[in-house]
Design a protein around this motif. Structure first.
Motif, PDB file in Angstrom:
ATOM      1  N   GLU A 184       0.832  -1.189   0.000  1.00 36.47           N
ATOM      2  CA  GLU A 184       0.000   0.000   0.000  1.00 36.47           C
ATOM      3  C   GLU A 184       0.866   1.238   0.000  1.00 36.47           C
ATOM      4  OE1 GLU A 184      -3.484   0.221   1.876  1.00 36.47           O
ATOM      5  OE2 GLU A 184      -4.063  -1.804   1.346  1.00 36.47           O
ATOM      6  N   CYS A 185       0.503   2.134  -0.795  1.00 37.65           N
ATOM      7  CA  CYS A 185       1.217   3.401  -0.809  1.00 37.65           C
ATOM      8  C   CYS A 185       0.215   4.522  -1.060  1.00 37.65           C
ATOM      9  CB  CYS A 185       2.308   3.422  -1.862  1.00 37.65           C
ATOM     10  SG  CYS A 185       1.692   3.167  -3.514  1.00 37.65           S
ATOM     11  N   SER A 186       0.512   5.623  -0.504  1.00 35.43           N
ATOM     12  CA  SER A 186      -0.415   6.745  -0.610  1.00 35.43           C
ATOM     13  C   SER A 186      -0.089   7.607  -1.819  1.00 35.43           C
ATOM     14  CB  SER A 186      -0.339   7.610   0.658  1.00 35.43           C
ATOM     15  OG  SER A 186      -1.115   8.776   0.488  1.00 35.43           O
ATOM     16  N   THR A 187      -1.132   7.911  -2.573  1.00 37.31           N
ATOM     17  CA  THR A 187      -0.968   8.868  -3.664  1.00 37.31           C
ATOM     18  C   THR A 187      -1.729  10.151  -3.351  1.00 37.31           C
ATOM     19  OG1 THR A 187      -2.859   7.959  -4.845  1.00 37.31           O
ATOM     20  CG2 THR A 187      -0.717   7.037  -5.368  1.00 37.31           C
ATOM     21  N   ILE A 240       3.802  11.293  -9.155  1.00 32.43           N
ATOM     22  CA  ILE A 240       3.466  10.203  -8.234  1.00 32.43           C
ATOM     23  C   ILE A 240       4.637   9.224  -8.126  1.00 32.43           C
ATOM     24  CG2 ILE A 240       1.962   8.204  -7.900  1.00 32.43           C
ATOM     25  CD1 ILE A 240      -0.291   9.891  -9.187  1.00 32.43           C
ATOM     26  N   ARG A 244       7.423  10.082  -5.804  1.00 27.32           N
ATOM     27  CA  ARG A 244       7.186   9.868  -4.383  1.00 27.32           C
ATOM     28  C   ARG A 244       7.068   8.391  -4.016  1.00 27.32           C
ATOM     29  NH1 ARG A 244       2.439  11.099  -3.253  1.00 27.32           N
ATOM     30  NH2 ARG A 244       1.550  11.959  -5.161  1.00 27.32           N
ATOM     31  N   THR A 245       6.437   7.586  -4.890  1.00 23.81           N
ATOM     32  CA  THR A 245       6.096   6.200  -4.533  1.00 23.81           C
ATOM     33  C   THR A 245       6.998   5.154  -5.160  1.00 23.81           C
ATOM     34  OG1 THR A 245       4.599   5.921  -6.412  1.00 23.81           O
ATOM     35  CG2 THR A 245       3.676   6.918  -4.409  1.00 23.81           C
ATOM     36  N   LYS A 246       7.626   5.511  -6.286  1.00 23.68           N
ATOM     37  CA  LYS A 246       8.455   4.572  -7.068  1.00 23.68           C
ATOM     38  C   LYS A 246       7.634   3.403  -7.604  1.00 23.68           C
ATOM     39  CE  LYS A 246      11.904   7.165  -5.891  1.00 23.68           C
ATOM     40  NZ  LYS A 246      12.336   8.224  -6.832  1.00 23.68           N
ATOM     41  N   ARG A 247       6.351   3.622  -7.831  1.00 16.89           N
ATOM     42  CA  ARG A 247       5.488   2.549  -8.319  1.00 16.89           C
ATOM     43  C   ARG A 247       4.734   2.988  -9.571  1.00 16.89           C
ATOM     44  NH1 ARG A 247       4.726  -1.659  -5.034  1.00 16.89           N
ATOM     45  NH2 ARG A 247       2.708  -2.164  -5.953  1.00 16.89           N
TER      46      ARG A 247
END
Length: 941
Positions: free
Chosen positions: A220-223, A288, A291-294
């Motif tokens: 889970e990661c926040s966007t 995004i 920040r998340t690398k996804r």
């Protein structure tokens, strides 16, 4: 005593399913019910029950059988519009594989290279071994080397090519219901595992993540944009994308320089990004990602935008992530065709690899796609692939094999071979590429170009290509020049069969026949000399002698060209029944075979000949098949099954039996094709699982085959499922507990419905296990019951039982019965030699070699006798005679041992290395090798 081959070398044989379905000759009683009170499932009660069950009224004698004869009058001339074969038109085919005057020396070199090279070079060393083994008759050696090359591959490109090649060898593209990206369950061929770089040879045979061991947990990661310290924006058109400056700067040095390096942008809160080739949606994705690398939440077109942005601004991490993400999205040919252009344009290594993988796993059909051809065949396409490390010799080696098999003369084949030449670096690569191009040019009748490529191969060190140089000159009317080339080759090297065969083309009269006889003496597996002698006899109107000449080689080698020649001559002899039999067998081996020098399809000849032969119902065919099986006539059996399939083409059981016959004839490629057809035609799940299991087993996947057998048994208990499981389990030395389990499996098979012939085969195998468990009386009962239902080969097992009971005369008599009944009886002569004195044994073994020169035991026996008589040189010559055309593991090991005992350490070492090239784990050879090397080192000191 020495273990006889493997327990189950003869286990897989005909499964002549449910008898004569149309008109059964006898109705089999119901299968025996399992004894629930049995403790071990092995014993006299079970055998007695089977004996009662299988005391079959032996189906009719042949003399009482009559068939209606078609009342058709026809002349041989109408069936032979191109006349009888002529010696002037005969010509041996040039082998497109690597070939060596001293194959043993080459194999020893390859073994040393593999044994001594660094891990980074090992995959390439095994690929060279593949090229050497490609020219041998055993496809299992080639596949084993290919697996080893994949096992030791490091980079993604090599893994993609070699895994796809392994899949192609099983021809899974022909299995209905499968897709190109289906995974077999092992890392070795997994399409996802190939896209992971790195060297880990110990795990390639482990289950892959596709098989269910993976956990696809999504982190889970926040966007969310809340609570983020946005301090700048990128303006694209009329819209702004809010960003965190230091996060964007962390993507690459150019971004860091732009935002912190003293440029005007450093002072601005809003930067105009309108003309940088990225959409608002793409820039938001970049923000995004910073920040998340996804990339999981982005559609493919957005990821492609990010890939382009990453290339423009040198965002290595983002580019790598986009490359990997897109690579895992490629699953179909259309997707691959679309994405490979992006991959090549943006230098996305993994994406291009994934697209190539789809192209390769879609072979051979993708070879006919013009867009795929453009990428593979054009100079520009190869250069674009090369710029990313995706144009390699191994890639074009793979493609060349498929192209030549599909159409030797096509422009596509020529272009692929030209690319192969461009990729060749090592000497063996140049030899192979140039030689193959020479062979193709010769087929296209472009003789000047053929000669040029053959010459280049010779210059690279491939002496066999001199055959191509000579042939090219001969085609251009330079006969004497061709003769001189091959004559010099014979003078300068130890002569081989193929050398004398080639020289025979360039001389005449007695000299030609002498060369052909010498070729057969040096290499009896060459088909051309037999064909030439047969046609020469036809030209003298000696049709019977011509047929006898061809029978010599067809007795041990099911050669399509010799079957065609025998059928051709049989038509001239007006033996239409014999001609039809051979053409049916020929079509089983090669369904698209063109007869009479490529002018008429063999299927058409069947239609012309069928009205002239005896007409048989399906029930008659079953009975005829029983006859051929009982007399060990495999060619005849193939012909009958082909006839039956003409009336029932969807019969999967017949296809399966066809495959088993072909395996007995050592025609593995044709056998695999029939197995795939059996699987495709089967309407029952448990049958399909069995056929899939055999396909896996025959291509080296034993554990997967066992799993298929288990699944089939759990679906429905059947003879074939138990039989497959027993065979796969017995493919190793059995301890007492394992042997007991195999016995139980065979008993279960015997309890399942089946016909008498199949019961006979299972009984024969059960007897073999009993013998190895030293239960001789039970074994004898099994063999006797098998013989009661015409399983002729059971004489051999019964002879073994008598021998172990010290009843040598009875053993000898059993083998004599087999010799009298069997058409193909070379093995029977060989086995009978074990039960008689030395002089009679020598006579039997001489006959065995005459009937089947590929059997190695007679050479080893004669060599051992010569060594016992202190005739060391003669013993070496005896073994060398066979090794020159069949470099067999046991022959090489024995010759190495002889050399070692004679103090010829260097020769012993070379033979050991050649033997270990064939089987690197052979314990006895390894021990001898280390001993010989130590002794050689000591002598040098």
């Amino acid at each position: 005593m020495q273990h006889q081959h493997n327990l189950f070398t003869t286990m897989r044989s005909l499964n002549l399913a449910e008898g004569c379905k149309g008109a059964q000759v006898y109705a089999p009683p119901p299968p025996p019910q399992p004894n629930n009170n049995a403790t071990g499932g092995v014993g006299d009660k079970f055998l007695q029950h089977l004996q009662d069950h299988l005391r079959v009224n032996s189906i009719r004698s042949k003399s009482s059988r009559t068939y209606p004869q078609a009342n058709v009058v026809v002349s041989p001339e109408s069936l032979l519009p191109f006349g009888l074969p002529l010696t002037d038109l005969l010509e041996p085919r040039i082998d497109p594989s690597l070939k060596f005057p001293d194959l043993v020396d080459k194999m020893a070199q390859v073994y040393r290279r593999i044994d001594n090279c660094d891990q980074s070079e090992r995959s390439g060393a095994y690929l060279e071994q593949c090229a050497v083994f490609k020219g041998l008759s055993d496809p299992k050696l080639f596949r084993r080397s290919l697996r080893s090359s994949r096992q030791h591959a490091i980079d993604v490109h090599a893994k993609v090519v070699l895994s796809s090649w392994l899949r192609f060898e099983r021809r899974e593209d022909e299995l209905i219901g499968t897709t190109s990206m289906d995974c077999c369950g092992r890392i070795l061929e997994c399409p996802k595992a190939t896209l992971v770089t790195g060297y880990d040879p110990e795990t390639v045979y482990d289950p892959c993540l596709c098989s269910g061991g993976a956990s696809d947990e999504v982190q889970e990661c926040s966007t969310s944009e809340e609570a983020l310290d946005y301090d700048m924006s990128f303006c694209i058109g009329d819209e702004e994308v809010r960003c965190v400056r230091y996060k964007i700067a962390s993507l690459s040095r150019p971004f860091k320089a732009m935002l912190y390096g003293g440029f005007n942008e450093m002072k601005r809160g809003t930067i105009n990004f309108t003309h940088n080739g990225i959409s608002v949606e793409g820039m938001r994705a970049a923000e995004i990602f910073s920040r998340t690398k996804r990339l999981d939440d982005f559609p493919p077109h957005v990821v492609l935008e990010l890939l382009k942005l990453a290339n423009r601004f040198c965002c290595d991490e983002m580019k790598s992530s986009c490359d990997e993400h897109l690579a895992h999205l490629v699953g179909t040919l259309d997707e691959a065709m679309l994405l490979i252009e992006y991959g090549l344009e943006e230098s996305a290594y993994l994406l291009v690899a994934a697209c190539l993988q789809v192209f390769l796993r879609e072979l051979p059909s993708s070879m006919h796609n013009p867009n795929v051809i453009k990428i593979f065949c054009s100079v520009e396409g190869r250069e674009r692939l090369a710029s990313l490390g995706h144009a390699s010799f191994k890639l074009y080696f793979f493609l060349s094999q498929i192209a030549m098999e599909d159409d030797m003369k096509s422009n596509t084949t020529v272009m692929i071979l030209e690319r192969l030449v461009e990729c060749a670096v090592e000497s063996w690569e140049k030899q192979l590429a140039c030689h193959q191009l020479g062979v193709v040019m010769l087929e296209r009748k472009e003789y000047k170009d053929a000669q040029r490529w053959f010459n280049t191969a010779v210059e690279a060190g491939h002496l066999y290509s001199l055959v191509g140089v000579a042939r090219s000159k001969f085609k251009r009317d330079h006969r004497y020049s061709a003769y001189k080339i091959i004559n010099s080759l014979i003078s300068d090297h130890v002569p081989t069969g193929w050398m004398h065969q080639e020289r025979s083309l360039y001389c005449s009269g007695k000299e030609k026949l002498l060369d052909l006889d010498t070729a057969t003496e040096l290499d009896p597996t060459l088909t051309f000399p037999y064909k030439f002698r047969a046609v020469a006899l036809v030209e003298e109107n000696q049709f019977g002698a011509a047929i006898s000449e061809l029978n010599k080689i067809l007795g041990f080698k099911a050669s399509p060209d010799c079957l065609e020649m025998r059928a051709w001559i049989s038509i001239g002899k007006e033996d239409y029944e014999g001609a039809l039999k051979d053409i049916r067998a020929l079509l089983t081996l090669e369904p698209n075979f063109m007869m009479f020098n490529g002018k008429i399809h063999a299927d058409h000849m069947v239609e012309l000949l069928r009205p002239l032969a005896q007409q048989r119902s399906q029930a008659d065919c079953w009975m005829q098949l029983f006859d051929h099986w009982s007399t060990v006539d495999d060619i005849g059996s193939l012909a009958v099954v082909h006839d039956m399939l003409a009336n029932d083409p969807g019969n999967s059981l017949l296809r399966f039996r066809q495959s088993l016959l072909l395996l007995r004839l050592n025609c593995q490629k044709a056998a695999m094709r029939c197995l795939r057809l059996a699987r495709n035609h089967s309407k029952l799940k448990h049958e399909r699982l069995v056929y899939e299991g055999w396909i896996l087993y025959d291509t080296g996947h034993r554990e997967e085959a066992l799993a298929k057998a288990e699944e089939s048994i759990s679906t429905q208990r059947s003879f074939e499922a138990f039989f497959l499981k027993a065979y796969a389990l017995a493919d190793s030395t059995l301890d007492p507990k394992s042997a007991e389990y195999v016995i139980q499996l065979l008993e279960e098979a015997l309890r399942c419905p089946s016909d008498a012939l199949r019961k006979g085969q299972a009984l024969n195998n059960l007897g073999s296990v009993y013998v190895d468990c030293e239960k001789l009386d039970l074994a004898g009962d099994c063999y006797t019951n098998a013989l009661n239902i015409k399983h002729t080969r059971a004489h051999q097992g019964l002879a073994r039982v008598y021998h172990l009971k010290n009843q040598r005369k009875a053993a000898y008599d059993e083998m004599t019965k087999l010799i009298e009944k069997a058409q193909n009886n070379a093995s029977a002569y060989e086995k009978r030699s074990e039960y008689c004195d030395r002089e009679m044994a020598q006579s039997d073994l001489s006959l065995a070699t005459q009937l089947d020169p590929l059997r190695t035991y007679p050479y080893r026996y004669r060599a051992a006798v010569l060594m016992d008589d202190h005739k060391e040189n003669e013993a070496i010559e005896e073994l060398s005679r066979a090794i020159s055309f069949k470099p067999d593991l046991q022959l090489l090991h024995l010759r190495a041992a002889f050399y070692d005992s004679m103090g010829e350490g260097a020769s012993a070492i070379k033979d050991c290395e050649a033997a270990l090239c064939i089987d690197p784990g052979h314990t006895d050879t390894l021990e001898l090798y280390h001993k010989a090397r130590e002794a050689n080192t000591t002598d040098q000191k």
